[in-house]
Design a protein around this motif. Structure first.
Motif, PDB file in Angstrom:
ATOM      1  N   UNK A  72       0.739  -1.335  -0.036  1.00 59.63           N
ATOM      2  CA  UNK A  72      -0.116   0.082   0.384  1.00 59.63           C
ATOM      3  C   UNK A  72       0.822   1.420  -0.094  1.00 59.63           C
ATOM      4  N   UNK A  73       0.480   1.859  -0.959  1.00 61.91           N
ATOM      5  CA  UNK A  73       1.380   3.118  -1.200  1.00 61.91           C
ATOM      6  C   UNK A  73       0.895   4.420  -1.743  1.00 61.91           C
ATOM      7  N   UNK A  74       1.566   5.689  -1.972  1.00 63.19           N
ATOM      8  CA  UNK A  74       0.787   6.944  -1.717  1.00 63.19           C
ATOM      9  C   UNK A  74       1.330   6.767  -3.687  1.00 63.19           C
ATOM     10  N   UNK A  75       0.994   8.429  -4.207  1.00 64.63           N
ATOM     11  CA  UNK A  75       1.779   7.905  -5.873  1.00 64.63           C
ATOM     12  C   UNK A  75       0.917   9.290  -6.270  1.00 64.63           C
ATOM     13  N   UNK A  76       1.538  10.354  -6.871  1.00 62.58           N
ATOM     14  CA  UNK A  76       1.058  12.085  -7.764  1.00 62.58           C
ATOM     15  C   UNK A  76       0.695  12.770  -6.869  1.00 62.58           C
ATOM     16  N   UNK A  77       1.139  12.501  -5.684  1.00 61.97           N
ATOM     17  CA  UNK A  77       0.496  13.671  -4.634  1.00 61.97           C
ATOM     18  C   UNK A  77       0.779  15.362  -4.851  1.00 61.97           C
ATOM     19  N   UNK A  78      -0.103  16.107  -4.758  1.00 61.35           N
ATOM     20  CA  UNK A  78      -0.427  17.470  -5.540  1.00 61.35           C
ATOM     21  C   UNK A  78      -0.897  18.318  -4.416  1.00 61.35           C
ATOM     22  N   UNK A  83      -2.999   9.962  -5.316  1.00 61.22           N
ATOM     23  CA  UNK A  83      -3.784   8.770  -5.641  1.00 61.22           C
ATOM     24  C   UNK A  83      -3.236   7.210  -4.710  1.00 61.22           C
ATOM     25  N   UNK A  84      -3.999   7.328  -3.907  1.00 58.02           N
ATOM     26  CA  UNK A  84      -3.431   5.857  -3.115  1.00 58.02           C
ATOM     27  C   UNK A  84      -3.473   4.677  -4.100  1.00 58.02           C
ATOM     28  N   UNK A  85      -2.721   3.665  -3.918  1.00 55.27           N
ATOM     29  CA  UNK A  85      -2.289   2.534  -4.121  1.00 55.27           C
ATOM     30  C   UNK A  85      -2.087   1.142  -3.202  1.00 55.27           C
ATOM     31  N   UNK A  86      -2.967   0.351  -4.714  1.00 52.83           N
ATOM     32  CA  UNK A  86      -2.786  -1.083  -3.489  1.00 52.83           C
ATOM     33  C   UNK A  86      -2.565  -2.525  -4.686  1.00 52.83           C
ATOM     34  N   UNK A  87      -1.663  -2.621  -4.322  1.00 50.12           N
ATOM     35  CA  UNK A  87      -0.480  -3.768  -5.491  1.00 50.12           C
ATOM     36  C   UNK A  87      -0.705  -5.355  -4.451  1.00 50.12           C
TER      37      UNK A  87
END
Length: 116
Positions: A72-78, A83-87
């Protein structure tokens, strides 16, 4: 290290279900191999600059017949959101994931100068 100037600091937080796939047979529950879900999250108000965001799992509903593999991580913080990302990968079966998040950063002040 994130350093804050003399501006006020704002804190926003929330929870969101990233997916729920047990009932509809979605690929997180029925699939194998690398899988990913991305969910856009908007802040209640804009930050002055991109904030620090911390994300954690607040609910997970998983099958116990295989190893639990998850990221679980974050992406594209503005200033306005992230964006919350789950893989997951291999044969891990995930029925449902909910995450809790908190964002901290500088916010605008009524006395800020707007220089064009």
């Amino acid at each position: 290290m994130k350093k804050f100037l003399t501006h006020p600091i704002g804190i926003d937080q929330g929870e969101v279900v990233l997916f729920s796939e047990f009932g509809n047979g979605g690929e997180m529950w029925t699939g194998e191999g690398p899988r990913e879900r991305r969910t856009e999250i908007q802040f209640a108000e804009r930050f002055r600059s991109p904030p620090v965001v911390q994300l954690g799992i607040s609910l997970w509903d998983v099958d116990n017949s295989s190893a639990l593999r998850a990221e679980v991580t974050t992406s594209d913080i503005t200033c306005g959101g992230f964006v919350a990302v789950f893989r997951t990968w291999s044969d891990t079966r995930i029925a449902r994931i909910r995450v809790a998040w908190i964002a901290m950063g500088e916010v605008a002040h009524a006395d800020d100068w707007q220089i064009s």
